[in-house]
Design a protein around this motif. Structure first.
Motif, mmCIF file in Angstrom:
data_model
loop_
_atom_site.group_PDB
_atom_site.id
_atom_site.type_symbol
_atom_site.label_atom_id
_atom_site.label_comp_id
_atom_site.label_asym_id
_atom_site.label_seq_id
_atom_site.Cartn_x
_atom_site.Cartn_y
_atom_site.Cartn_z
ATOM 1 N N ALA A 73 0.765 -1.340 -0.087
ATOM 2 C CA ALA A 73 0.059 0.074 -0.027
ATOM 3 C C ALA A 73 1.026 1.347 0.133
ATOM 4 C CB ALA A 73 -0.830 0.116 1.271
ATOM 5 N N GLY A 74 2.182 1.284 0.249
ATOM 6 C CA GLY A 74 3.134 2.242 0.257
ATOM 7 C C GLY A 74 2.793 3.093 1.462
ATOM 8 N N ILE A 75 2.243 2.717 2.517
ATOM 9 C CA ILE A 75 2.129 3.379 3.750
ATOM 10 C C ILE A 75 3.523 3.532 4.630
ATOM 11 C CG2 ILE A 75 1.101 3.326 5.989
ATOM 12 C CD1 ILE A 75 -1.235 1.472 4.565
ATOM 13 N N PRO A 76 3.812 4.749 4.768
ATOM 14 C CA PRO A 76 5.269 4.932 5.603
ATOM 15 C C PRO A 76 4.982 4.902 6.944
ATOM 16 C CG PRO A 76 4.037 7.171 5.284
ATOM 17 C CD PRO A 76 3.148 5.993 4.394
ATOM 18 N N ILE A 77 6.246 4.419 7.280
ATOM 19 C CA ILE A 77 6.416 4.376 8.953
ATOM 20 C C ILE A 77 6.227 5.826 9.511
ATOM 21 C CG2 ILE A 77 7.864 3.799 10.812
ATOM 22 C CD1 ILE A 77 8.636 1.328 9.074
ATOM 23 N N THR A 78 5.613 5.877 10.701
ATOM 24 C CA THR A 78 5.570 7.223 11.424
ATOM 25 C C THR A 78 5.883 7.069 12.743
ATOM 26 O OG1 THR A 78 3.388 7.503 11.999
ATOM 27 C CG2 THR A 78 3.834 8.093 9.732
ATOM 28 N N PRO A 79 5.918 7.919 13.624
ATOM 29 C CA PRO A 79 5.822 7.693 15.318
ATOM 30 C C PRO A 79 4.597 7.212 15.663
ATOM 31 C CG PRO A 79 7.068 10.081 14.739
ATOM 32 C CD PRO A 79 6.261 9.618 13.327
ATOM 33 N N GLN A 80 3.717 7.104 14.947
ATOM 34 C CA GLN A 80 2.390 6.750 15.400
ATOM 35 C C GLN A 80 2.125 5.302 14.857
ATOM 36 O OE1 GLN A 80 2.214 9.719 13.402
ATOM 37 N NE2 GLN A 80 2.658 10.699 15.260
ATOM 38 N N THR A 81 3.045 4.449 13.927
ATOM 39 C CA THR A 81 2.934 3.434 13.442
ATOM 40 C C THR A 81 2.890 2.189 14.605
ATOM 41 O OG1 THR A 81 3.726 4.035 11.277
ATOM 42 C CG2 THR A 81 3.773 1.654 11.754
ATOM 43 N N GLN A 82 1.905 1.268 14.287
ATOM 44 C CA GLN A 82 1.898 0.220 15.344
ATOM 45 C C GLN A 82 2.820 -1.049 14.768
ATOM 46 O OE1 GLN A 82 -2.412 0.819 15.077
ATOM 47 N NE2 GLN A 82 -2.373 0.210 17.549
ATOM 48 N N ASP A 223 -6.390 -11.668 18.473
ATOM 49 C CA ASP A 223 -7.168 -12.132 17.156
ATOM 50 C C ASP A 223 -6.479 -11.939 16.119
ATOM 51 O OD1 ASP A 223 -9.029 -12.907 15.531
ATOM 52 O OD2 ASP A 223 -10.527 -11.472 16.190
ATOM 53 N N ILE A 224 -5.927 -12.924 15.373
ATOM 54 C CA ILE A 224 -4.902 -12.529 14.007
ATOM 55 C C ILE A 224 -5.836 -12.126 13.034
ATOM 56 C CG2 ILE A 224 -5.464 -14.839 12.909
ATOM 57 C CD1 ILE A 224 -2.205 -12.728 13.276
ATOM 58 N N GLY A 225 -7.176 -12.221 13.060
ATOM 59 C CA GLY A 225 -8.152 -11.643 11.894
ATOM 60 C C GLY A 225 -8.560 -10.330 12.265
ATOM 61 N N GLU A 226 -8.000 -9.477 13.169
ATOM 62 C CA GLU A 226 -8.593 -8.315 13.559
ATOM 63 C C GLU A 226 -8.015 -7.243 12.555
ATOM 64 O OE1 GLU A 226 -8.535 -4.910 17.055
ATOM 65 O OE2 GLU A 226 -7.809 -6.997 17.587
ATOM 66 N N LEU A 227 -8.430 -6.364 12.261
ATOM 67 C CA LEU A 227 -8.030 -5.355 11.359
ATOM 68 C C LEU A 227 -7.405 -4.238 11.906
ATOM 69 C CD1 LEU A 227 -10.702 -4.952 8.575
ATOM 70 C CD2 LEU A 227 -8.616 -6.296 8.498
ATOM 71 N N VAL A 228 -6.088 -3.660 11.762
ATOM 72 C CA VAL A 228 -5.630 -2.800 12.445
ATOM 73 C C VAL A 228 -4.814 -1.742 11.395
ATOM 74 C CG1 VAL A 228 -3.688 -2.124 14.318
ATOM 75 C CG2 VAL A 228 -4.992 -4.205 14.296
ATOM 76 N N PRO A 229 -5.478 -0.948 10.797
ATOM 77 C CA PRO A 229 -5.197 -0.053 9.875
ATOM 78 C C PRO A 229 -3.944 0.830 10.052
ATOM 79 C CG PRO A 229 -7.678 0.380 10.443
ATOM 80 C CD PRO A 229 -7.075 -0.597 11.465
ATOM 81 N N GLY A 230 -2.902 0.731 9.016
ATOM 82 C CA GLY A 230 -1.718 1.311 9.282
ATOM 83 C C GLY A 230 -0.516 0.655 9.850
ATOM 84 N N ARG A 231 -0.893 -0.479 10.434
ATOM 85 C CA ARG A 231 0.402 -1.256 11.235
ATOM 86 C C ARG A 231 1.200 -1.467 10.477
ATOM 87 N NH1 ARG A 231 -1.141 -7.539 12.518
ATOM 88 N NH2 ARG A 231 -2.683 -7.887 10.579
ATOM 89 N N ALA A 232 2.315 -1.875 11.013
ATOM 90 C CA ALA A 232 3.625 -2.308 10.213
ATOM 91 C C ALA A 232 3.318 -3.851 10.139
ATOM 92 C CB ALA A 232 4.961 -2.116 11.081
#
Length: 563
Positions: A73-82, A223-232
């Motif tokens: 998705a080309g999502i960058p790592i930021t200080p808020q990235t999980q 829960d491996i199926g849980e959605l966590v938007p933007g996580r690494a």
């Protein structure tokens, strides 16, 4: 090509975050440039990377992300990235236990069967405190899964691990007599939290720890199926130089499983010096090193090593799962902390030390540290050449190569040039995790492997390796079964060599003989070594498997015979 909006997002996200209201001094700029240099290789297009957090008195001094959290998705790592922080999770599990201890709901010195009655009776009392400090002797579940032929990339729910531990009938050692870092104890601690509170570890820590500390992006992911938007996500380089996903399917928590950010960890670091949870007494409890029953310190507190880092007093922990890497260190004398979280393999420990050096006063090497001697005498090389053996471990072999001594562990093929010190000891591990000292009794009769940490020394005695005939090896062949692992291993003789295989194993592997009944396994195999056991008549009745964190797993012979 990456879309312009993604490029802009990366530029904005990579901006450094400094303490609120603080001016950027020349020193700040120099430090930022130095940190950038540590992560320069992860700023290339399409690369994963990591995030850095630097904290003082619970405030963010500096935070920045490098590379991508999600390559697709080309999502960058930021200080808020999980990030999944692997074994860094242990300190949060241990803190939950400490809170319940302070409330009188858990007794650290109680038998764990008080809280988990389905735990096997190992013939010894195992206490909650021993789980915390890794002195329980309970075998590590990741080692057990490997010995059972299982792939850690498989879905790994918490209950499967609990089921596996409930099948065990023996310990690595008597509780309190030794230290062996592992994961099983912290899974059981998570289950103790559930037993005492009626809440999962995720529920309890979120309600009692993360919400009060305003760590809004931190939780145990069960829960491996849980959605966590933007996580690494986790990535490693393939042999052809392309990035590949390194899947992580853990639903287990306690020993691992925490998702957090470098921003949230500022609140955690601050709580160590100015507790918002608990009090100073609780902080003292979680910071105190455990001990063996004879009083020997193990330098492991509540999910925190209390060993020096780069010469400074520190409380720290690293974590590695799949390609995720994490290291968090708190320096109590300076009320200062550094965190590095990554979604690809990197030396996070070294990066934390390098960043601490930019902010903290310089330290000098200890005067007691022996100086390195680069050019040993030929007599030293000859005296150490040979094979050295310790039960439950692969053999250590040394051979002279001109003016060098080459060390090899078992059959791993990882020959390393030995570096000698002036006091006669020597280094084999380039990461400085251990060193060796010859035992001189009418020549070099043994070597002591001495870890740079809480583990005890291990003595390897000199031996002359043996080589059995095919007929002798055939007497070892047959099927051997472990009820603890629910697996059967088959030993055969092929091309004058003992070979081992199992249904779940990736492929048969040839073993290297060390003694008449001890064989080392190659690096690719889960077991490090096999030791055959004979009865009073000399007949082979079982074999014991040894891995890094699970010793003496018994395989009983059920079908002897040549194959």
């Amino acid at each position: 090509m990456m879309r312009p909006v993604c490029v802009l997002a990366m530029v904005l996200a990579s901006c450094s975050v400094f303490a609120s209201g603080a001016a950027r001094s020349a020193t700040d700029v120099e430090r930022a440039a130095a940190i950038d240099g540590l992560f320069a290789e992860y700023t290339r297009a399409g690369s994963p990377g990591g995030a850095v957090g630097v904290y003082s008195k619970g405030r963010v001094l500096y935070a920045k992300g490098y590379g991508l959290a999600d390559l697709e998705a080309g999502i960058p790592i930021t200080p808020q990235t999980q990030f999944h922080v692997a074994s860094v999770s242990k300190q949060f599990t241990a803190y939950a236990i400490a809170l319940l201890v302070q409330e009188g709901r858990i007794d650290l010195d109680a038998d764990i069967r008080k809280y988990l009655p389905d735990t096997p009776d190992f013939g010894h009392v195992v206490t909650v405190r021993q789980l915390v400090h890794h002195t329980s002797g309970i075998r590590d579940y990741s080692s057990l899964l490997g010995l059972g032929g299982r792939d850690l990339r498989d879905l790994l729910p918490q209950q499967k691990i609990v089921n596996l531990l409930q099948r065990q009938r023996a310990l690595n050692f008597a509780p309190g007599t030794d230290f062996l870092y592992g994961n099983s104890g912290y899974v059981l601690l998570a289950e103790i939290v559930r037993s005492v509170t009626g809440k999962t570890l995720r529920q309890f820590t979120t309600e009692r720890m993360f919400t009060p500390l305003k760590m809004s992006r931190t939780f145990f992911m069960d829960d491996i199926g849980e959605l966590v938007p933007g996580r690494a996500h986790s990535y490693e380089l393939d042999d052809d130089g392309t990035w590949q996903r390194f899947p992580l399917n853990y639903e287990s928590v306690g020993s691992t499983g925490l998702l957090t950010t470098v921003e949230d960890l500022a609140q955690w670091a601050g709580n160590l010096s100015a507790p918002k949870l608990g009090n100073a007494k609780l902080t003292s409890l979680i910071s105190a090193s455990g001990k063996l029953t004879d009083g020997t310190p193990v330098h492991y507190a509540f999910g925190l090593f209390d060993l020096p880092q780069a010469g400074r007093t520190a409380l720290s922990h690293s974590g590695y799962d799949a390609a995720f890497c994490a290291h968090v260190t708190y320096y109590p004398e300076h009320d200062f902390a550094v965190a590095v979280l990554a979604n690809t393999g990197m030396d996070v420990d070294a990066k934390v030390n390098a960043i601490a050096n930019l902010y903290l006063p310089a330290v000098t090497a200890g005067a007691s540290e022996p100086a390195v001697l680069q050019s040993p005498k030929a007599s030293s090389l000859d005296a150490l050449s040979g094979t050295f053996f310790a039960p439950d471990h692969p053999a250590m072999s040394f051979r002279r190569d001109g003016n060098r001594l080459i060390a090899e562990r078992g059959t791993r093929g990882d020959g390393t040039s030995v570096v000698f010190r002036r006091d006669g000891s020597f280094d084999v591990d380039a990461r400085n995790r251990e060193y060796f000292r010859p035992v001189l009794i009418d020549g070099v009769t043994a070597i002591d492997r001495i870890p740079n940490g809480p583990l005890p020394a291990q003595r390897y005695r000199r031996i002359e390796p043996v080589s059995s005939t095919p007929e002798q090896l055939t007497k070892l062949a047959g099927d051997y079964r472990s009820e603890e692992l629910d697996v059967t291993y088959t030993f055969t003789v092929r091309n004058q060599r003992l070979v081992v295989d199992c249904f779940w194993c990736a492929q048969p592997v040839g073993l290297t003989q060390v003694t008449s009944d001890h064989f080392d396994a190659p690096k690719s195999f889960a077991a490090r070594a096999f030791s055959f056991v004979r009865n009073a008549r000399g007949e082979v009745v079982e074999v014991r498997m040894h891995s890094d964190r699970a010793y003496g797993v018994v395989l009983r012979r059920i079908a002897p015979g040549a194959r």
